[in-house]
Design an enzyme around this catalytic site. Structure first.
Site, PDB file in Angstrom:
ATOM      1  N   ARG A   1       1.116  12.036  -3.987  1.00  0.00           N
ATOM      2  CA  ARG A   1      -0.282  11.170  -2.994  1.00  0.00           C
ATOM      3  C   ARG A   1      -0.078  11.366  -2.332  1.00  0.00           C
ATOM      4  O   ARG A   1       0.580  12.748  -1.427  1.00  0.00           O
ATOM      5  CB  ARG A   1       1.088   9.848  -2.684  1.00  0.00           C
ATOM      6  CG  ARG A   1       1.670  10.458  -3.098  1.00  0.00           C
ATOM      7  CD  ARG A   1       2.439   8.823  -2.905  1.00  0.00           C
ATOM      8  NE  ARG A   1       1.925   8.130  -1.333  1.00  0.00           N
ATOM      9  CZ  ARG A   1       2.570   9.229  -0.567  1.00  0.00           C
ATOM     10  NH1 ARG A   1       3.534  10.432  -0.524  1.00  0.00           N
ATOM     11  NH2 ARG A   1       1.991   8.260   0.915  1.00  0.00           N
ATOM     12  N   GLY A   2      -0.827  10.991  -1.128  1.00  0.00           N
ATOM     13  CA  GLY A   2      -1.005  11.133   0.759  1.00  0.00           C
ATOM     14  C   GLY A   2      -2.711  12.287   0.698  1.00  0.00           C
ATOM     15  O   GLY A   2      -2.786  13.241  -0.062  1.00  0.00           O
ATOM     16  N   ALA A   3      -3.034  11.487   1.346  1.00  0.00           N
ATOM     17  CA  ALA A   3      -4.686  11.835   1.446  1.00  0.00           C
ATOM     18  C   ALA A   3      -4.888  13.150   1.815  1.00  0.00           C
ATOM     19  O   ALA A   3      -5.727  15.026   1.045  1.00  0.00           O
ATOM     20  CB  ALA A   3      -5.302  11.473   2.804  1.00  0.00           C
TER      21      ALA A   3
ATOM     22  N   ARG B   1      -9.491   7.814  -8.149  1.00  0.00           N
ATOM     23  CA  ARG B   1      -8.831   6.404  -6.709  1.00  0.00           C
ATOM     24  C   ARG B   1      -9.829   6.901  -5.584  1.00  0.00           C
ATOM     25  O   ARG B   1     -10.408   8.310  -5.020  1.00  0.00           O
ATOM     26  CB  ARG B   1      -7.552   7.502  -5.907  1.00  0.00           C
ATOM     27  CG  ARG B   1      -6.231   7.689  -6.640  1.00  0.00           C
ATOM     28  CD  ARG B   1      -4.986   7.227  -6.281  1.00  0.00           C
ATOM     29  NE  ARG B   1      -4.742   6.840  -5.237  1.00  0.00           N
ATOM     30  CZ  ARG B   1      -3.384   6.222  -4.586  1.00  0.00           C
ATOM     31  NH1 ARG B   1      -2.705   7.189  -4.301  1.00  0.00           N
ATOM     32  NH2 ARG B   1      -3.925   4.726  -3.893  1.00  0.00           N
TER      33      ARG B   1
ATOM     34  N   GLN C   1       6.482   3.666  -0.300  1.00  0.00           N
ATOM     35  CA  GLN C   1       7.048   4.994  -0.202  1.00  0.00           C
ATOM     36  C   GLN C   1       7.977   4.955   0.956  1.00  0.00           C
ATOM     37  O   GLN C   1       8.422   6.309   1.342  1.00  0.00           O
ATOM     38  CB  GLN C   1       4.855   5.364  -0.260  1.00  0.00           C
ATOM     39  CG  GLN C   1       4.603   4.810  -1.027  1.00  0.00           C
ATOM     40  CD  GLN C   1       3.698   3.497  -1.460  1.00  0.00           C
ATOM     41  OE1 GLN C   1       4.020   2.986  -1.260  1.00  0.00           O
ATOM     42  NE2 GLN C   1       2.183   3.646  -2.259  1.00  0.00           N
TER      43      GLN C   1
ATOM     44  N   ASP D   1      -6.394   7.401   5.202  1.00  0.00           N
ATOM     45  CA  ASP D   1      -7.359   8.166   3.931  1.00  0.00           C
ATOM     46  C   ASP D   1      -8.265   7.343   3.992  1.00  0.00           C
ATOM     47  O   ASP D   1      -8.828   8.793   3.743  1.00  0.00           O
ATOM     48  CB  ASP D   1      -6.559   6.822   2.984  1.00  0.00           C
ATOM     49  CG  ASP D   1      -5.034   7.343   2.591  1.00  0.00           C
ATOM     50  OD1 ASP D   1      -4.996   7.787   1.496  1.00  0.00           O
ATOM     51  OD2 ASP D   1      -4.226   7.113   3.101  1.00  0.00           O
TER      52      ASP D   1
ATOM     53  N   ASN E   1      -5.968   3.218   5.119  1.00  0.00           N
ATOM     54  CA  ASN E   1      -4.471   2.689   4.794  1.00  0.00           C
ATOM     55  C   ASN E   1      -4.391   2.261   4.243  1.00  0.00           C
ATOM     56  O   ASN E   1      -4.075   1.504   3.998  1.00  0.00           O
ATOM     57  CB  ASN E   1      -3.696   3.685   6.494  1.00  0.00           C
ATOM     58  CG  ASN E   1      -2.670   4.185   6.411  1.00  0.00           C
ATOM     59  OD1 ASN E   1      -2.554   5.584   5.621  1.00  0.00           O
ATOM     60  ND2 ASN E   1      -0.915   3.763   6.701  1.00  0.00           N
ATOM     61  N   LYS E   2      -2.518   2.168   4.004  1.00  0.00           N
ATOM     62  CA  LYS E   2      -1.810   1.651   3.344  1.00  0.00           C
ATOM     63  C   LYS E   2      -2.074   0.495   2.998  1.00  0.00           C
ATOM     64  O   LYS E   2      -1.546   0.016   4.610  1.00  0.00           O
ATOM     65  CB  LYS E   2      -0.295   1.989   2.792  1.00  0.00           C
ATOM     66  CG  LYS E   2       0.711   1.753   1.442  1.00  0.00           C
ATOM     67  CD  LYS E   2      -0.392   2.020  -0.022  1.00  0.00           C
ATOM     68  CE  LYS E   2      -0.147   3.254   0.234  1.00  0.00           C
ATOM     69  NZ  LYS E   2      -0.809   3.941  -1.554  1.00  0.00           N
TER      70      LYS E   2
END
Length: 351
Positions: free
Chosen positions: A50-52, A93, A200, A241, A251-252
Site C-alpha cells: 500500500r501507499g500510492a 483499487r 496505518q 493518492d 488521501n486517506k
C-alpha cells in the site's frame, strides 16, 4: 547494479515478486512471494502492499513478472496479455493514480518493443519497471529535501496515515523530511494520528519513525485538535493518492478533517507526493472515485468481539478529498507548488 528496496523485490530469476506484508506490521515482519495475477491483485486489495508510490512500483514489477512467466508465443500475444493483466490489477483499487499510471507506462513500453520480438518486450518491461523504482527513489529524496527546507530544529509536525519508506521507495513523502532531517542531526517531534479504521499511523508510521530514531507520539484521530490547540504542532505534512488539476487532493480518510483543523488553528498544511500523483485529467475532487471498503474493518477487524450491533450498516470510504483552499502548498520532487494550483500544477506538468 540494480537499485533495490527491501519491501518490493524480484527473486527466482525475475519469476517471483517478494513483498513485505504491511498488513501484519508491526507485530510480524513477514515477506510474501507472489507469482500469479490473482495473488498480486489480492496483495493490493488487502493492503499487503500500500501507499500510492509503492503500489506503482509494485505494479511495474508485477506486470514484468507475469510477462516473464507467460507462455505467450510471440511479442504481440505477450503485449495483449500484459494489457489484460494491467486492466485486472488496476481494478483492485480505484483511487490511487499511481496504479493506473504505472500499468499504462509498462504497457506502452511493451508495445514500443514489440516490433523487435518477444525477448525485446521482456527486456523493455524490466527496464521500465526498474526505471519507475529508480525515479521514485530520486523523487522521494527530492521531496524530503524540499519538505525539510520548511522545518526548523525542534518543530512539531502532525501527520496522518502512512507515507514513509514502505509506502514509497526510500525516505517516503510526508514523513521523509523528518527522517532525512534526523539523519542530519535535527530533532523533531512527530504526532502520528492512529488513522482509523486500519491504523496505518499507529502500525506503520510509528514503526518507521521509531526505527529511524525520530521522536514520535501516537494520538487518536480525534485528538488532533487538542495537540494543535496546545501549540504542539507547527506543521501538518500528509501524503496523497491523487491530486486533481485544481489542487483538490485525495488521501486517506480523515485527512480533510486534519486540514480543516489546521486551517482553524492557522497551522500550515502541506501535501507531499511525487508529480505522478498529479492528474490533470481530473478537474477537481468531485471527479475522484473514492474506494469503499468492507464495513467489518470498522465493526470487528481489531476486536475479539464486534463493537457495533450486526444490524447496523457501516459506511467505510477509504479516502476523502481535501479542498485545495485548505492546502498551504503541494510539495513534489520538482519543488513546492503554491496557490493558485490550477496554474502551478500545470506549470509543474510542463517541466
Amino acid at each position: 547494479m540494480r537499485n533495490t528496496i527491501d519491501h518490493i523485490r524480484l527473486e527466482d530469476g525475475d519469476r517471483s515478486l517478494v513483498i513485505l506484508d504491511q498488513s501484519l506490521l508491526p507485530g510480524k515482519k513477514e515477506y510474501v512471494k507472489l507469482t500469479g495475477a490473482p495473488e498480486m491483485f489480492r496483495a493490493i486489495q488487502t493492503l499487503q502492499v500500500r501507499g500510492a508510490p509503492a503500489i506503482g512500483i509494485f505494479t511495474g514489477f508485477a506486470l514484468y513478472v507475469l510477462a516473464r512467466r507467460s507462455d505467450a508465443a510471440d511479442a504481440e500475444a505477450l503485449c495483449r496479455e500484459a494489457e489484460r493483466n494491467a486492466d485486472y490489477l488496476v481494478s483492485s483499487r480505484p483511487t490511487a493514480v499511481n496504479l493506473s499510471w504505472a500499468a499504462r507506462r509498462i504497457v506502452r513500453a511493451a508495445r514500443s518493443a514489440a516490433p523487435e520480438g518477444r525477448e525485446a518486450v521482456l527486456s523493455k518491461m524490466q527496464e521500465e519497471s526498474q526505471a519507475i523504482l529508480d525515479e521514485d527513489i530520486a523523487m522521494c529524496t527530492a521531496i524530503s529535501e524540499y519538505g525539510l527546507s520548511l522545518l526548523s530544529d525542534g518543530c512539531g509536525v502532525l501527520t496522518h496515515c502512512n507515507a514513509g519508506p514502505i509506502a514509497t521507495s526510500r525516505y517516503g513523502t510526508a514523513i521523509g523530511p523528518m527522517i532525512l532531517g534526523r539523519e542530519r542531526g535535527y530533532q523533531f517531534h512527530v504526532y502520528a494520528d492512529e488513522t482509523r479504521p486500519l491504523l496505518q499511523g499507529a502500525r506503520l508510521t510509528c514503526w518507521e519513525l521509531s526505527n529511524a530514531g525520530v521522536d514520535v507520539t501516537l494520538i487518536c484521530d480525534n485528538m488532533a485538535s487538542m495537540v494543535m490547540k496546545q501549540g504542539k504542532v507547527q506543521f501538518c505534512f500528509v501524503g496523497c493518492d491523487r491530486i486533481a488539476a485544481n489542487g483538490d487532493t485525495a488521501n486517506k480518510i480523515g485527512t480533510s478533517g486534519v486540514a480543516i483543523l489546521a486551517n482553524y488553528y492557522k497551522i500550515p498544511f502541506f501535501v507531499l507526493g511525487p508529480s505522478s500523483t498529479v492528474d490533470l485529467a481530473t478537474p477537481d475532487g468531485s471527479a475522484i472515485r473514492i474506494e469503499l471498503r468492507d464495513g467489518e474493518e470498522i465493526r470487528s477487524k481489531w476486536y475479539k468481539e464486534p463493537m457495533a450491533p450486526e444490524c447496523v450498516p457501516c459506511y467505510n470510504p477509504a479516502f476523502d478529498v481535501t479542498d485545495h483552499r485548505l492546502i498551504s502548498g503541494i510539495i513534489t520532487e520538482k519543488g513546492i507548488c503554491r496557490p493558485p494550483y490550477s496554474e502551478s500544477l500545470r506549470r509543474l506538468s510542463r517541466e
